[in-house]
Design a protein around this motif. Structure first.
Motif, mmCIF file in Angstrom:
data_model
loop_
_atom_site.group_PDB
_atom_site.id
_atom_site.type_symbol
_atom_site.label_atom_id
_atom_site.label_comp_id
_atom_site.label_asym_id
_atom_site.label_seq_id
_atom_site.Cartn_x
_atom_site.Cartn_y
_atom_site.Cartn_z
ATOM 1 N N THR A 1 0.851 -1.193 0.000
ATOM 2 C CA THR A 1 0.000 0.000 0.000
ATOM 3 C C THR A 1 0.885 1.242 0.000
ATOM 4 O OG1 THR A 1 -1.762 -1.123 1.210
ATOM 5 C CG2 THR A 1 -1.770 1.278 1.240
ATOM 6 N N LYS A 2 0.697 2.089 -0.986
ATOM 7 C CA LYS A 2 1.465 3.326 -1.101
ATOM 8 C C LYS A 2 0.515 4.521 -1.077
ATOM 9 C CE LYS A 2 5.762 1.905 -1.627
ATOM 10 N NZ LYS A 2 6.846 2.311 -0.683
ATOM 11 N N LEU A 3 0.828 5.487 -0.215
ATOM 12 C CA LEU A 3 0.031 6.705 -0.190
ATOM 13 C C LEU A 3 0.372 7.558 -1.408
ATOM 14 C CD1 LEU A 3 0.258 7.739 3.581
ATOM 15 C CD2 LEU A 3 -1.645 6.624 2.417
ATOM 16 N N PRO A 4 -0.630 8.119 -2.094
ATOM 17 C CA PRO A 4 -0.347 9.014 -3.208
ATOM 18 C C PRO A 4 0.436 10.242 -2.744
ATOM 19 C CG PRO A 4 -2.662 8.337 -3.190
ATOM 20 C CD PRO A 4 -2.066 7.900 -1.886
ATOM 21 N N LYS A 5 1.130 10.886 -3.648
ATOM 22 C CA LYS A 5 1.882 12.088 -3.313
ATOM 23 C C LYS A 5 0.936 13.177 -2.815
ATOM 24 C CE LYS A 5 5.293 15.324 -5.178
ATOM 25 N NZ LYS A 5 6.084 15.735 -6.383
ATOM 26 N N GLY A 6 1.332 13.844 -1.754
ATOM 27 C CA GLY A 6 0.508 14.904 -1.193
ATOM 28 C C GLY A 6 -0.585 14.420 -0.263
ATOM 29 N N VAL A 7 -0.522 13.146 0.139
ATOM 30 C CA VAL A 7 -1.529 12.560 1.029
ATOM 31 C C VAL A 7 -0.827 12.017 2.278
ATOM 32 C CG1 VAL A 7 -3.283 10.769 1.304
ATOM 33 C CG2 VAL A 7 -3.038 11.943 -0.888
ATOM 34 N N GLY A 8 -1.394 12.278 3.454
ATOM 35 C CA GLY A 8 -0.806 11.781 4.686
ATOM 36 C C GLY A 8 -1.834 11.646 5.796
ATOM 37 N N PHE A 9 -1.520 10.805 6.769
ATOM 38 C CA PHE A 9 -2.335 10.676 7.980
ATOM 39 C C PHE A 9 -1.872 11.729 8.985
ATOM 40 C CE2 PHE A 9 -2.849 6.491 6.139
ATOM 41 C CZ PHE A 9 -4.160 6.152 6.449
ATOM 42 N N ARG A 10 -2.800 12.504 9.521
ATOM 43 C CA ARG A 10 -2.451 13.528 10.502
ATOM 44 C C ARG A 10 -2.208 12.879 11.866
ATOM 45 N NH1 ARG A 10 -6.728 16.579 10.345
ATOM 46 N NH2 ARG A 10 -5.980 18.291 9.032
ATOM 47 N N VAL A 11 -1.075 13.182 12.503
ATOM 48 C CA VAL A 11 -0.767 12.696 13.838
ATOM 49 C C VAL A 11 -0.257 13.860 14.682
ATOM 50 C CG1 VAL A 11 -0.258 10.328 13.113
ATOM 51 C CG2 VAL A 11 1.570 12.030 13.131
ATOM 52 N N GLY A 12 -0.382 13.701 16.002
ATOM 53 C CA GLY A 12 0.084 14.754 16.898
ATOM 54 C C GLY A 12 -0.793 15.993 16.839
ATOM 55 N N GLY A 13 -0.330 17.045 17.463
ATOM 56 C CA GLY A 13 -1.103 18.290 17.485
ATOM 57 C C GLY A 13 -2.389 18.149 18.272
ATOM 58 N N ARG A 14 -3.368 18.960 17.931
ATOM 59 C CA ARG A 14 -4.626 18.961 18.670
ATOM 60 C C ARG A 14 -5.598 17.887 18.196
ATOM 61 N NH1 ARG A 14 -6.293 25.366 19.426
ATOM 62 N NH2 ARG A 14 -4.465 25.971 20.702
ATOM 63 N N SER A 15 -5.503 17.497 16.944
ATOM 64 C CA SER A 15 -6.508 16.583 16.395
ATOM 65 C C SER A 15 -5.961 15.240 15.941
ATOM 66 C CB SER A 15 -7.226 17.241 15.206
ATOM 67 O OG SER A 15 -6.290 17.629 14.220
ATOM 68 N N GLY A 16 -4.641 15.068 15.927
ATOM 69 C CA GLY A 16 -4.073 13.811 15.455
ATOM 70 C C GLY A 16 -3.821 12.816 16.561
ATOM 71 N N SER A 17 -3.560 11.579 16.173
ATOM 72 C CA SER A 17 -3.295 10.516 17.144
ATOM 73 C C SER A 17 -1.959 10.744 17.845
ATOM 74 C CB SER A 17 -3.276 9.159 16.433
ATOM 75 O OG SER A 17 -4.533 8.885 15.835
ATOM 76 N N LYS A 18 -1.913 10.373 19.122
ATOM 77 C CA LYS A 18 -0.690 10.527 19.916
ATOM 78 C C LYS A 18 0.139 9.242 19.974
ATOM 79 C CE LYS A 18 -1.624 14.779 21.392
ATOM 80 N NZ LYS A 18 -2.934 14.979 20.769
ATOM 81 N N TYR A 19 -0.522 8.086 19.744
ATOM 82 C CA TYR A 19 0.162 6.799 19.870
ATOM 83 C C TYR A 19 -0.120 5.917 18.650
ATOM 84 C CZ TYR A 19 0.881 7.846 24.836
ATOM 85 O OH TYR A 19 1.252 8.431 26.026
ATOM 86 N N PHE A 20 0.843 5.063 18.346
ATOM 87 C CA PHE A 20 0.662 3.994 17.380
ATOM 88 C C PHE A 20 0.555 2.680 18.145
ATOM 89 C CE2 PHE A 20 3.451 6.837 14.680
ATOM 90 C CZ PHE A 20 2.412 7.302 13.897
ATOM 91 N N VAL A 21 -0.391 1.822 17.752
ATOM 92 C CA VAL A 21 -0.517 0.485 18.327
ATOM 93 C C VAL A 21 -0.553 -0.503 17.161
ATOM 94 C CG1 VAL A 21 -1.911 -1.097 19.708
ATOM 95 C CG2 VAL A 21 -1.783 1.327 20.332
ATOM 96 N N LEU A 22 0.390 -1.444 17.163
ATOM 97 C CA LEU A 22 0.472 -2.432 16.087
ATOM 98 C C LEU A 22 -0.103 -3.763 16.557
ATOM 99 C CD1 LEU A 22 1.523 -3.108 13.215
ATOM 100 C CD2 LEU A 22 3.628 -3.904 14.323
ATOM 101 N N GLN A 23 -1.054 -4.293 15.804
ATOM 102 C CA GLN A 23 -1.655 -5.595 16.093
ATOM 103 C C GLN A 23 -1.160 -6.590 15.049
ATOM 104 O OE1 GLN A 23 -6.025 -6.806 15.413
ATOM 105 N NE2 GLN A 23 -6.012 -6.161 17.563
ATOM 106 N N VAL A 24 -0.562 -7.687 15.522
ATOM 107 C CA VAL A 24 0.039 -8.681 14.632
ATOM 108 C C VAL A 24 -0.727 -10.000 14.754
ATOM 109 C CG1 VAL A 24 2.148 -9.901 13.985
ATOM 110 C CG2 VAL A 24 2.291 -7.584 14.932
ATOM 111 N N HIS A 25 -1.095 -10.576 13.605
ATOM 112 C CA HIS A 25 -1.769 -11.865 13.568
ATOM 113 C C HIS A 25 -0.847 -12.872 12.890
ATOM 114 C CE1 HIS A 25 -6.024 -10.346 14.353
ATOM 115 N NE2 HIS A 25 -5.285 -9.256 14.306
ATOM 116 N N TYR A 26 -0.791 -14.084 13.456
ATOM 117 C CA TYR A 26 0.106 -15.110 12.931
ATOM 118 C C TYR A 26 -0.667 -16.229 12.253
ATOM 119 C CZ TYR A 26 3.358 -12.669 15.936
ATOM 120 O OH TYR A 26 4.116 -11.687 16.526
ATOM 121 N N GLY A 27 -0.079 -16.793 11.202
ATOM 122 C CA GLY A 27 -0.760 -17.813 10.418
ATOM 123 C C GLY A 27 -0.373 -19.233 10.760
ATOM 124 N N ASP A 28 0.698 -19.438 11.530
ATOM 125 C CA ASP A 28 1.141 -20.798 11.825
ATOM 126 C C ASP A 28 1.820 -20.812 13.187
ATOM 127 O OD1 ASP A 28 2.072 -23.364 11.893
ATOM 128 O OD2 ASP A 28 3.042 -23.312 9.940
#
Length: 325
Positions: free
Chosen positions: A59-86
């Motif tokens: 998955t590639k974000l198009p040029k000029g596109v981004g997820f807003r983080v931090g500041g007053r309205s963006g997310s403060k934390y990242f949480v990674l959920q990992v699923h295993y197949g075997d």
């Protein structure tokens, strides 16, 4: 605390990672480095920022596109959920290093990215059907949206037997939804009875004909399917909290592990076990599960050997795993 924008994601996954979801939020469910995802990802409103799946295109974000983080309205934390197949990946009790590298810039992006999650919880694929439609839709009346990518995901309940026939383990008309379990993970829909039709179907891959069917009136919520070298079926049922071995031409199970509809965390109980890995030398490995976070090892005849993952008296390891698949 300053506003920034995520403009790229780089996945790092080993061969046993099935898929990963990266969430953004302001209050994670835990302050630990990792935890059992049955506790949830975040305690406040979370949003999916990135999804990776094995064998899927990047998955590639198009040029000029981004997820807003931090500041007053963006997310403060990242949480990674990992699923295993075997679950064989954890037989040597190693730690996994799968993850995602996030590229962040403080340069304001012209367009803000977002993800809409559409989920069907009641789609049933009847045996013998070549095509089944699952229509999902929602009303949208906000700013103009420019879709640039999509992902689909489902759980696999099939395998190949030693003759290369396709073996399917299905739930019939039973559905796992928010009413299926109480807060103690006890199944609440026993009144509807077990699935009356055959839940294990063996299909000829050339003719698509069902050449064998078993598993009537045995299961409530089938989940995992593994086939050993002798052609026996090792399956799990998350409603019954049990592991079954079937085969040898018999209609009844050859071996049953766990206590029926009785979740627990000792050596004789499971809590929504998810899958089985069969090894003729080291024994059978059970991933347990959605409400426990441990890997259990049993001898071929079902005797408990050891476990690792959860903080339990019977465990010989201090490691803990997040949501075995």
């Amino acid at each position: 605390d300053d506003e920034a924008f995520v403009v790229d994601f780089r996945p790092h996954a080993n061969m046993n990672t099935a898929h990963m979801l990266l969430f953004g939020c302001n209050m994670p469910s835990s302050t630990e480095d990792y935890w059992d995802c049955s506790a949830g990802t975040c305690t406040d409103k979370s949003s999916i920022m990135y999804a990776w799946a094995k064998n899927a295109p990047p998955t590639k974000l198009p040029k000029g596109v981004g997820f807003r983080v931090g500041g007053r309205s963006g997310s403060k934390y990242f949480v990674l959920q990992v699923h295993y197949g075997d679950v064989k990946a954890f037989q040597d009790k190693h730690k996994d290093c799968s993850g995602v590298t996030v590229r962040i810039t403080q340069e304001k992006q012209p367009l803000i990215a977002g993800i809409y999650l559409l989920m069907s919880v009641d789609t049933v694929i009847p045996p013998g059907e070549n095509e089944v439609n699952s229509d999902i839709a929602c009303a949208y009346n906000k700013h103009t949206m420019y879709p640039f990518a999509y992902r689909v995901h489902t759980h696999q309940l099939l395998a190949l037997d030693p003759m290369n026939n396709i073996v399917i383990f299905h739930r019939g008309d039973h559905v796992w939804d928010e009413n299926s379990f109480d807060r103690n993970f006890v199944y609440q829909q026993r009144g509807i009875g077990p699935i009356q039709e055959s839940t294990i179907l063996v299909v000829d891959p050339n003719s698509s004909k069902v050449i064998k069917s078993i598993g009537q009136n045995l299961f409530y919520l089938p989940h995992g399917l593994t086939i050993d070298k002798d052609g026996s079926y090792w399956v799990t049922d998350v409603a019954l909290h049990q592991v079954f071995k079937l085969g040898g031409g018999k209609r009844t199970p050859l071996l049953v592990l766990g206590k029926k509809v009785n979740p627990g965390s000792d050596q004789k109980h499971f809590c929504q076990p998810t899958d089985v890995a069969v090894d003729p030398i080291t024994g059978n490995i059970v991933s347990d599960g959605y409400c426990n976070s441990r890997i259990m090892q049993f001898s071929p005849n079902g005797m408990f050997i050891t476990q690792w993952g959860d903080d339990d008296d019977a465990s010989d390891s201090e490691e803990e795993y997040s949501a075995p698949p």
